[in-house]
Write an enzyme that holds these catalytic residues in place. Structure first.
Site, mmCIF file in Angstrom:
data_model
loop_
_atom_site.group_PDB
_atom_site.id
_atom_site.type_symbol
_atom_site.label_atom_id
_atom_site.label_comp_id
_atom_site.label_asym_id
_atom_site.label_seq_id
_atom_site.Cartn_x
_atom_site.Cartn_y
_atom_site.Cartn_z
ATOM 1 N N GLU A 212 0.795 -1.225 0.000
ATOM 2 C CA GLU A 212 0.000 0.000 0.000
ATOM 3 C C GLU A 212 0.830 1.280 0.000
ATOM 4 O O GLU A 212 0.368 2.313 -0.470
ATOM 5 C CB GLU A 212 -0.930 0.008 1.226
ATOM 6 C CG GLU A 212 -2.037 -1.028 1.176
ATOM 7 C CD GLU A 212 -3.048 -0.751 0.076
ATOM 8 O OE1 GLU A 212 -3.398 0.426 -0.146
ATOM 9 O OE2 GLU A 212 -3.473 -1.710 -0.592
ATOM 10 N N SER B 62 -55.671 -10.234 39.551
ATOM 11 C CA SER B 62 -55.502 -10.147 40.997
ATOM 12 C C SER B 62 -54.222 -9.449 41.422
ATOM 13 O O SER B 62 -54.069 -9.095 42.597
ATOM 14 C CB SER B 62 -55.538 -11.551 41.609
ATOM 15 O OG SER B 62 -56.811 -12.140 41.404
#
Length: 697
Positions: A117, A382
């Site tokens: 690179e 309940s």
């Protein structure tokens, strides 16, 4: 076509300009320019180029990062969502990157990327003019961009600071790259720049940086890569899809061998080592790497919260510190997954502060999915009853007050409502404690009618129920829908001495430099129930677990003091258990999204309570020296007959220590129980012995 027609728009503009300039004001240079369109065009282009260069020198509209910012910059790993102990709970964004120090990246890996690179990386100052001239000549000859001239430094700044220009191949972006590359070289040494590049670079399949790519392509850390594998990774930046090691094996191998040749040519390795590595077969891992960061309902909530207060554009590498507990969160999700065919949800909070500790919004976490723990509105059945009994205690009832549990009728206009007990059996006259523990519907309805339905609604609202409620008879049995998070929050006052809490879960949000972007403002709990009344309701809810419908939790080995209540709606559509200890309160809901019945065994005790117990056992330990609740000042004990609620007589078969607000304990003693037969014979014997003793004296 007349060639002069092409200049007519420009000439028209120049003519208009000449008309606006008075002869006295017009400078000879201005007249010369306006008289020659080509000269004007060249001048405009020159001004544009100078402006573009100046714009690039200042890094465009956003400005250039300072040297300090360049030195502090770190590649993003997706941010962190932390639990209350700093443990990783998830990522803010999905970035498959693992940042590693340069010293953990082997030299042959670094050399592979430099060779292919940027061979002059250590000799240029961020911009390689020799490579740039060569690339410019070849591109000009081809009338296209055929060859790049980006150095590793330029690639690093492009990824780190110019992401908004991704995919743009323009002079503007190239100028910005040049400027920032020079600035980066001035601010950092070569090793730091190389570290940035190797942790930033995109290497295919949504992986960034050499560590993540190494795990993804070869199933190992970057420090374990062979020379051939390092060259394979270095082959990817030019075209990750084209050189994909799994899907394009031949091209990947050819590119790998090219990298090896370049490494040998530049002196990084010997030609023999390059040849040996080139002969190695290409063996990528069969399966890709999945980032190990956990994810789930809690992390999703944290991300959504950050978006709401900061905006999605500010995600980045944020650190979101939450109140969740990782162990509790994992346990919650495991427990909910085991709910069988029905859906389920769980939410747990600290009842002392309202801080969320765990959330499971369904059996399976689905990104963007419906979070039932926060959003599902279902009838609590309940599980709503504690609010009725809290209102009754406030109205002057005691835990020993007697109430009839027999068939009841409530007339509303022309309608008669006849609520029945779930079992079909009735308890007769029972104490308030026993009625709540056994979840007696008829007794509860009688209590609500006696104290007034509006009082029930107001009490529930005060404690934390925010969903719509109406003062109708069925409200006493939980006929109105609530969310799990508001239900568990409304139970908190029973656990903490009567103080309402507001659920919350984010403590602060920081940026990557540790600057606080958002901070929670502590909300102190507000007293909404007299501490004495809160303790009495809690005491009844302890009985609901010890001897009532919540017995399953006790039976499953949750060996800590706790209170709680089951809930089951008509036709077993919804099943609940809400329970709490001194440091944790959690609500569990089980049901179907389409509200189909759960079946004959689909009660809160059989479905929801076991999930609560499994969650608690595996996910929570009580904090500090918390052991049990102590009665507050103004609450006194008395020994009563458990059946009648009166002071225990000499022969009462079942007694218990009951708690009362001072001055409300019963004064009448129970006389409804005859002496046991053994006691009768003993009394007769004593009387006979005394008689004979008197005769012989």
């Amino acid at each position: 076509m007349n060639p002069r027609l092409a200049w007519s728009p420009l000439e028209a503009r120049l003519a208009a300009l000449r008309r606006r300039l008075s002869p006295a004001a017009a400078h000879p240079a201005v007249r010369a320019v306006t008289a020659h369109p080509l000269l004007a065009l060249a001048l405009l282009l020159a001004v544009g180029v100078v402006g573009l260069v100046s714009w690039a020198e200042s890094c465009g509209f956003k400005g250039c990062p300072s040297a300090a910012e360049l030195r502090a910059w770190r590649p993003q790993e997706g941010g962190r969502i932390l639990d209350r102990e700093g443990e990783l709970l998830g990522r803010v964004t999905s970035v498959r990157r693992v940042v590693v120090p340069l010293e953990e990246i082997p030299r042959h890996v670094r050399a592979a990327f430099i060779a292919v690179e940027d061979r002059r990386f250590f000799r240029h100052d961020g911009v390689d003019l020799r490579s740039a001239v060569r690339a410019a000549w070849r591109n000009a000859a081809a009338l296209d961009v055929r060859e790049g001239s980006s150095t590793l430094t330029m690639q690093a700044v492009r990824t780190a600071f110019l992401s908004e220009y991704e995919g743009e191949r323009s002079l503007r972006r190239k100028l910005l790259e040049l400027v920032l590359a020079r600035r980066l070289e001035d601010a950092l040494d070569k090793d730091r720049i190389l570290w940035l590049y190797l942790n930033l670079i995109y290497l295919g399949d949504d992986t960034y940086g050499v560590e993540a790519a190494s795990r993804h392509w070869f199933g190992k850390g970057v420090d374990e890569l062979s020379l051939a594998e390092a060259a394979t990774l270095a082959a990817l930046p030019r075209a990750p899809v084209h050189y994909d090691p799994r899907r394009a094996t031949d091209r990947s191998r050819e590119r790998r061998n090219l990298v090896l040749g370049l490494m040998a040519e530049q002196g990084f390795i010997s030609r023999e080592a390059a040849a040996r590595a080139a002969r190695e077969p290409l063996r990528p891992a069969r399966r890709g790497w999945a980032a190990a960061a956990p994810d789930g309902w809690a992390a999703a909530m944290a991300r959504a919260f950050a978006d709401s207060v900061l905006g999605g554009a500010q995600r980045g590498d944020l650190v979101i510190a939450t109140t969740f507990d990782r162990g509790a969160q994992e346990s919650a999700e495991r427990a909910v997954r085991g709910s069988g065919r029905a859906e389920a949800a769980l939410v747990a909070i600290d009842p002392r502060s309202g801080a969320l500790r765990a959330v499971a919004g369904g059996r399976r976490y689905v990104p963007g999915g419906f979070n039932r723990a926060l959003e599902a509105r279902r009838q609590p059945g309940s599980a709503f009853k504690p609010f009725v009994y809290a209102a009754a205690i406030e109205a002057g009832y005691t835990t020993a007050t007697g109430v009839e549990d027999e068939p009841v009728e409530v007339r509303t206009g022309r309608t008669v409502w006849r609520p029945a007990n779930a079992s079909g059996e009735y308890l007769g006259r029972v104490t308030l404690r026993h009625a709540l523990a056994r979840s007696a519907n008829a007794a509860t309805v009688r209590v609500s009618q006696d104290i007034g339905l509006q009082r029930v609604v107001e009490t529930a609202r005060r404690l934390g129920i925010r969903s719509p409620l109406e003062a109708v008879p069925a409200v006493a049995l939980g006929s109105f829908e609530v969310t799990p998070v508001e239900l568990v929050s409304a139970y908190a006052p029973f656990a903490n001495g009567g103080r309402a809490v507001t659920p919350w879960f984010v403590e602060r949000i920081e940026d990557v430099q540790g600057r606080v972007l958002w901070q929670a403002e502590p909300q102190e709990p507000v007293e909404v129930l007299d501490p004495r009344d809160a303790f009495l309701v809690h005491s009844m809810l302890e009985s609901a677990v010890e001897e009532g419908t919540g017995w399953v939790v006790r039976a499953r080995g949750v060996g800590v003091p706790m209170g709680g209540k089951t809930g089951t709606t008509n036709d077993n559509v919804d099943a609940w258990f809400v329970g709490y200890t001194p440091s944790l309160a959690a609500a569990v809901w089980v049901g179907h999204d389409d509200r189909a019945p759960l079946g004959a065994r689909g009660s809160g005790a059989s479905l929801a309570a076991p999930i609560w117990a499994a969650f608690y056992r595996a996910g929570w330990s009580e904090e500090g020296d918390i052991a049990e609740w102590s009665p507050p000042e103004g609450v006194v004990p008395a020994v009563i007959d458990a059946e009648t609620g009166l002071l225990a007589g000499e022969y009462c078969p079942t007694t218990r220590v009951e708690w009362f607000r001072a001055g409300t304990a019963p004064t009448e003693r129970c006389d409804q129980h005859a002496a046991p037969l053994a006691s009768v014979f003993e009394s007769i014997g004593s009387a006979v012995a005394k008689l004979f003793g008197d005769l012989f004296d």
